[in-house]
Design an enzyme around this catalytic site. Structure first.
Site, mmCIF file in Angstrom:
data_model
loop_
_atom_site.group_PDB
_atom_site.id
_atom_site.type_symbol
_atom_site.label_atom_id
_atom_site.label_comp_id
_atom_site.label_asym_id
_atom_site.label_seq_id
_atom_site.Cartn_x
_atom_site.Cartn_y
_atom_site.Cartn_z
ATOM 1 N N CYS A 35 -18.751 0.145 5.057
ATOM 2 C CA CYS A 35 -19.117 0.681 6.373
ATOM 3 C C CYS A 35 -20.572 0.537 6.812
ATOM 4 C CB CYS A 35 -18.709 2.142 6.456
ATOM 5 S SG CYS A 35 -16.905 2.293 6.452
ATOM 6 N N GLU A 71 -16.850 7.708 -0.324
ATOM 7 C CA GLU A 71 -15.981 7.388 -1.450
ATOM 8 C C GLU A 71 -16.625 7.891 -2.741
ATOM 9 O OE1 GLU A 71 -14.582 3.279 -1.330
ATOM 10 O OE2 GLU A 71 -14.499 3.433 0.850
ATOM 11 N N THR A 119 -13.766 4.505 12.701
ATOM 12 C CA THR A 119 -15.088 4.398 13.315
ATOM 13 C C THR A 119 -15.043 3.318 14.392
ATOM 14 O OG1 THR A 119 -16.026 5.025 11.200
ATOM 15 C CG2 THR A 119 -17.529 3.996 12.786
ATOM 16 N N ARG A 127 0.834 -1.202 0.000
ATOM 17 C CA ARG A 127 0.000 0.000 0.000
ATOM 18 C C ARG A 127 0.869 1.253 0.000
ATOM 19 N NH1 ARG A 127 -5.962 0.148 2.731
ATOM 20 N NH2 ARG A 127 -6.865 -0.130 0.681
ATOM 21 N N THR A 159 -16.077 -5.968 10.842
ATOM 22 C CA THR A 159 -16.922 -6.783 11.720
ATOM 23 C C THR A 159 -16.121 -8.012 12.150
ATOM 24 O OG1 THR A 159 -18.852 -6.056 10.481
ATOM 25 C CG2 THR A 159 -19.136 -8.000 11.861
ATOM 26 N N ALA A 190 -25.949 4.844 10.319
ATOM 27 C CA ALA A 190 -27.186 4.070 10.488
ATOM 28 C C ALA A 190 -28.371 4.825 9.875
ATOM 29 C CB ALA A 190 -27.425 3.789 11.968
ATOM 30 N N PHE A 191 -28.433 6.144 10.085
ATOM 31 C CA PHE A 191 -29.543 6.939 9.538
ATOM 32 C C PHE A 191 -29.512 6.937 7.998
ATOM 33 C CE2 PHE A 191 -31.746 9.864 12.741
ATOM 34 C CZ PHE A 191 -31.522 9.004 13.799
ATOM 35 N N LYS A 242 -21.361 -2.872 8.462
ATOM 36 C CA LYS A 242 -20.541 -3.123 9.658
ATOM 37 C C LYS A 242 -20.896 -2.145 10.782
ATOM 38 C CE LYS A 242 -16.205 -0.532 9.231
ATOM 39 N NZ LYS A 242 -16.382 0.489 10.275
ATOM 40 N N PHE A 254 -19.148 -0.748 -5.591
ATOM 41 C CA PHE A 254 -20.343 -0.640 -4.746
ATOM 42 C C PHE A 254 -21.134 0.635 -5.011
ATOM 43 C CE2 PHE A 254 -19.856 2.430 -1.231
ATOM 44 C CZ PHE A 254 -18.507 2.757 -1.302
HETATM 45 P P1 NAD Z 1 -8.734 0.425 4.927
HETATM 46 O O1 NAD Z 1 -8.771 -1.024 5.170
HETATM 47 O O2 NAD Z 1 -8.723 0.937 3.513
HETATM 48 O O3 NAD Z 1 -7.433 1.053 5.623
HETATM 49 C C1 NAD Z 1 -6.965 0.704 6.889
HETATM 50 C C2 NAD Z 1 -5.460 0.551 6.805
HETATM 51 O O4 NAD Z 1 -4.937 0.379 8.123
HETATM 52 C C3 NAD Z 1 -5.001 -0.680 5.993
HETATM 53 O O5 NAD Z 1 -4.189 -0.255 4.920
HETATM 54 C C4 NAD Z 1 -4.236 -1.540 7.018
HETATM 55 O O6 NAD Z 1 -3.119 -2.197 6.465
HETATM 56 C C5 NAD Z 1 -3.804 -0.482 8.022
HETATM 57 N N1 NAD Z 1 -3.458 -1.014 9.348
HETATM 58 C C6 NAD Z 1 -4.122 -1.930 10.092
HETATM 59 N N2 NAD Z 1 -3.495 -2.128 11.266
HETATM 60 C C7 NAD Z 1 -2.410 -1.310 11.274
HETATM 61 C C8 NAD Z 1 -1.370 -1.052 12.224
HETATM 62 N N3 NAD Z 1 -1.341 -1.667 13.407
HETATM 63 N N4 NAD Z 1 -0.420 -0.160 11.895
HETATM 64 C C9 NAD Z 1 -0.440 0.476 10.704
HETATM 65 N N5 NAD Z 1 -1.396 0.278 9.762
HETATM 66 C C10 NAD Z 1 -2.377 -0.608 10.049
HETATM 67 O O7 NAD Z 1 -9.941 1.067 5.717
HETATM 68 P P2 NAD Z 1 -10.671 2.472 5.452
HETATM 69 O O8 NAD Z 1 -11.740 2.303 4.444
HETATM 70 O O9 NAD Z 1 -9.636 3.528 5.258
HETATM 71 O O10 NAD Z 1 -11.381 2.667 6.865
HETATM 72 C C11 NAD Z 1 -10.645 2.966 8.022
HETATM 73 C C12 NAD Z 1 -11.593 3.399 9.120
HETATM 74 O O11 NAD Z 1 -12.297 4.579 8.699
HETATM 75 C C13 NAD Z 1 -12.683 2.379 9.458
HETATM 76 O O12 NAD Z 1 -12.943 2.449 10.831
HETATM 77 C C14 NAD Z 1 -13.889 2.882 8.689
HETATM 78 O O13 NAD Z 1 -15.099 2.510 9.303
HETATM 79 C C15 NAD Z 1 -13.709 4.369 8.762
HETATM 80 N N6 NAD Z 1 -14.317 5.137 7.670
HETATM 81 C C16 NAD Z 1 -14.223 4.700 6.377
HETATM 82 C C17 NAD Z 1 -14.756 5.462 5.341
HETATM 83 C C18 NAD Z 1 -14.651 5.040 3.898
HETATM 84 O O14 NAD Z 1 -15.228 5.699 3.052
HETATM 85 N N7 NAD Z 1 -13.937 3.980 3.563
HETATM 86 C C19 NAD Z 1 -15.365 6.694 5.635
HETATM 87 C C20 NAD Z 1 -15.431 7.115 6.974
HETATM 88 C C21 NAD Z 1 -14.891 6.326 7.979
HETATM 89 C C1 UGA Z 2 -20.955 6.330 3.574
HETATM 90 C C2 UGA Z 2 -21.458 7.664 4.137
HETATM 91 O O1 UGA Z 2 -22.186 8.343 3.107
HETATM 92 C C3 UGA Z 2 -20.288 8.534 4.607
HETATM 93 O O2 UGA Z 2 -20.804 9.727 5.226
HETATM 94 C C4 UGA Z 2 -19.464 7.754 5.637
HETATM 95 O O3 UGA Z 2 -18.345 8.518 6.043
HETATM 96 C C5 UGA Z 2 -19.002 6.462 5.003
HETATM 97 O O4 UGA Z 2 -20.151 5.690 4.556
HETATM 98 C C6 UGA Z 2 -18.258 5.564 5.948
HETATM 99 O O5 UGA Z 2 -18.346 5.697 7.132
HETATM 100 O O6 UGA Z 2 -17.593 4.686 5.363
HETATM 101 P P1 UGA Z 2 -19.957 5.495 1.270
HETATM 102 O O7 UGA Z 2 -20.265 4.141 1.802
HETATM 103 O O8 UGA Z 2 -18.608 5.754 0.731
HETATM 104 O O9 UGA Z 2 -20.191 6.611 2.417
HETATM 105 O O10 UGA Z 2 -20.990 5.846 0.111
HETATM 106 P P2 UGA Z 2 -22.528 6.306 0.091
HETATM 107 O O11 UGA Z 2 -22.667 7.349 -0.924
HETATM 108 O O12 UGA Z 2 -23.058 6.582 1.424
HETATM 109 O O13 UGA Z 2 -23.246 5.001 -0.479
HETATM 110 C C7 UGA Z 2 -23.359 3.816 0.281
HETATM 111 C C8 UGA Z 2 -24.211 2.811 -0.471
HETATM 112 O O14 UGA Z 2 -25.575 3.202 -0.485
HETATM 113 C C9 UGA Z 2 -23.817 2.623 -1.928
HETATM 114 O O15 UGA Z 2 -23.871 1.265 -2.269
HETATM 115 C C10 UGA Z 2 -24.863 3.414 -2.671
HETATM 116 O O16 UGA Z 2 -25.057 2.972 -3.991
HETATM 117 C C11 UGA Z 2 -26.083 3.166 -1.810
HETATM 118 N N1 UGA Z 2 -27.132 4.188 -1.954
HETATM 119 C C12 UGA Z 2 -26.893 5.468 -1.578
HETATM 120 C C13 UGA Z 2 -28.370 3.815 -2.461
HETATM 121 O O17 UGA Z 2 -28.606 2.635 -2.800
HETATM 122 N N2 UGA Z 2 -29.338 4.782 -2.583
HETATM 123 C C14 UGA Z 2 -29.137 6.070 -2.226
HETATM 124 O O18 UGA Z 2 -30.066 6.879 -2.363
HETATM 125 C C15 UGA Z 2 -27.870 6.423 -1.719
#
Ligand code: NAD
Ligand code: UGA
Length: 432
Positions: free
Chosen positions: A275, A164, A131, A41, A93, A224-225, A278, A337
């Site tokens: 997310c 994303e 989270t 990565r 999870t 959740a909302f 989970k 997704f």
């Molecule tokens: P991700 O899996 O893409 O990234 C997490 C990274 O942490 C991985 O690259 C992993 O190798 C690394 N890691 C794990 N243990 C480690 C350690 N001990 N030291 C150093 N690196 C380590 O996950 P993500 O999508 O970036 O999500 C991260 C957190 O943010 C989660 O809690 C998720 O719920 C939250 N979150 C995600 C999104 C999203 O859009 N993906 C949005 C908001 C919040």
């Molecule tokens: C979601 C939240 O929108 C972010 O605020 C949060 O930070 C993030 O999760 C997280 O904690 O990971 P994300 O999952 O990246 O972001 O994308 P969303 O745009 O929320 O879409 C989630 C899923 O719901 C997708 O599969 C999307 O296609 C679907 N969706 C969304 C629907 O089916 N209908 C809608 O009207 C909106």
């Protein structure tokens, strides 16, 4: 160059990478370093092929990488060198032991806390960006204060709300930034340091503060909302299909009430992404843990409706296609997704592909960005699968086309041309 502040982020994933790139971009006088246990990565972040597709991310990286943004594998030394540490590791999870398939797996997060304690030689601010279940910061504090040395750690919560596909604009122009801290002198001082970072580009009235527990819980509740709205509209789509009401018309009529609002009312194949599911399961687990079983089952139903929607989709395909898919060629248009990402974590397309293969259909998967991840997701699954990026080549000779991702590209396809190239009677199933 001498930097004003030194910031570290542990975890170079979908959140750690973009959110730190934005801080580096907006604060050129701060040095920002992102570390990860996954060396590939880090190599990808340091190359021209970033680890995932996110619109606008390459531009921000180009402007910062090597200047004040660095990606490193040397976690131990970076912990020593930095004063402010964001923790953004994965919190999936749990799939084993107590709370399996519900609770958050906190092992990565806990390892990070111990690593910070082991390698710190000066006091630090540690910020939960990932989270986490409410009250997790308490465990972090217990671990960090276990050595009873002179070094002090102040733990804060700063959950990330970006989505994303729109991460860069969300980070640049967020609805709000939430900072949870203790109301102690050191807690308020640490909070002020974070406010100083974010006010570089975010209006102060969008930076809100709370106690740590409210901050941790707000993140779970926000997801959740949002997911609940998707399940609500999807549940009504089932009723529409029985009654000839049109779900887009219903969603429009309902969403125009400003108290309800029109966002997140697109019915479809159900929510995916790493997310929503989970975080709701995590909330369900927390409610059960505190004996709130009615509240737990209320939120669990959001996930159940999501599963129901996907089962209904497959049942609808079977019904339309004479109760057999065996030997038929079916093209899945879109595996990510959602649009504008290469991420396929928890994508509904994984479930649909598996079910079609179980019905002995041959599948062709097409996606402008997610084919590599799709191949990983479906590796080892029995059946005939082809991966073809060009949607016209992918659909040619198919009995049915299934649209599962809302890529803009699919809005402008010549569906008459596609129809001509398909086996008749030709079917299209629109999951969006
Ligand atoms: P991700 O899996 O893409 O990234 C997490 C990274 O942490 C991985 O690259 C992993 O190798 C690394 N890691 C794990 N243990 C480690 C350690 N001990 N030291 C150093 N690196 C380590 O996950 P993500 O999508 O970036 O999500 C991260 C957190 O943010 C989660 O809690 C998720 O719920 C939250 N979150 C995600 C999104 C999203 O859009 N993906 C949005 C908001 C919040
Ligand atoms: C979601 C939240 O929108 C972010 O605020 C949060 O930070 C993030 O999760 C997280 O904690 O990971 P994300 O999952 O990246 O972001 O994308 P969303 O745009 O929320 O879409 C989630 C899923 O719901 C997708 O599969 C999307 O296609 C679907 N969706 C969304 C629907 O089916 N209908 C809608 O009207 C909106």
């Amino acid at each position: 160059m001498k930097f004003k502040k030194k910031i570290l982020c542990i975890g170079a994933g979908y959140v750690g990478g973009p959110s730190m790139a934005m801080i580096a971009f907006k604060c050129p006088d701060y040095r920002v370093t992102v570390v990860d246990t996954n060396p590939e990565r880090i190599d990808a972040w340091n190359s021209s092929q970033l680890p995932f597709y996110e619109p606008g991310l390459d531009n921000v990286i180009k402007k910062t990488r090597g200047k004040n943004l660095f990606f490193s594998k040397d976690i131990d030394n970076q912990i020593k060198e930095n004063d402010i540490i964001f923790v953004c590791v994965n919190t999936p999870t749990k799939n084993y032991g107590a709370g399996a398939h519900m609770a958050a797996d906190l092992q990565y997060w806990e390892k990070t806390a111990r690593q910070i304690l082991k390698h710190s030689q000066s006091s630090k601010i540690v910020i939960e960006k990932c989270t986490l279940p409410v009250k997790t910061a308490l465990a972090m504090e217990k671990i960090l204060s276990s050595s009873k040395g002179k070094i002090k750690f102040e733990v804060l919560s700063n959950p990330e709300f970006m989505a994303e596909g729109t991460a860069i604009s969300d980070l640049e122009n967020p609805d709000r930034v939430l900072l949870g801290s203790h109301e102690t002198k050191s807690g308020l001082q640490a909070r002020a340091q974070l406010i100083e970072i974010y006010t570089r580009w975010i209006p102060s009235d969008r930076i809100i503060t709370s106690n740590i527990w409210s901050s941790e819980l707000s993140k779970l509740v926000a997801n959740a909302f949002l997911a609940q709205r998707v399940s609500s509209i999807n549940s009504i789509s089932a009723l529409c299909e029985k009654t000839d009401a049109d779900i887009t018309e219903v969603a429009k009529a309902v969403g125009m009430d400003v108290r309800i609002g029109n966002k997140f009312l697109n019915a479809g194949i159900g929510f995916g992404g790493s997310c929503f599911k989970k975080d709701i399961l995590n909330l369900v687990y927390l409610c059960s843990y505190y004996g709130l079983h009615e509240v737990a089952s209320y939120w669990e139903s959001v996930v159940k409706i999501n599963e129901f929607q996907q089962q209904r989709f497959i049942a609808g395909m079977l019904n339309s296609m004479f109760q057999t898919l065996a030997g038929k060629k079916i093209c899945i248009l879109g595996f990510a997704f959602k649009a504008d990402t290469s991420d396929t974590r928890e994508s509904p397309a994984i479930y649909i592909a598996q079910k079609l293969l179980a019905e002995q259909a041959e599948i062709v998967i097409s996606d402008p960005r997610a084919l590599k991840n799709a191949a990983v997701d479906l590796a080892g699954i029995k059946g005939e699968i082809k991966y073809i990026e060009d949607p016209y080549l992918a659909t040619a000779g198919c009995h049915a086309v299934v649209v599962l991702t809302d890529w803009n590209l699919y809005r402008s396809l010549d569906f008459k041309k596609i129809y001509r190239s398909m086996v008749k009677p030709a079917f299209i199933f629109y999951g969006r």
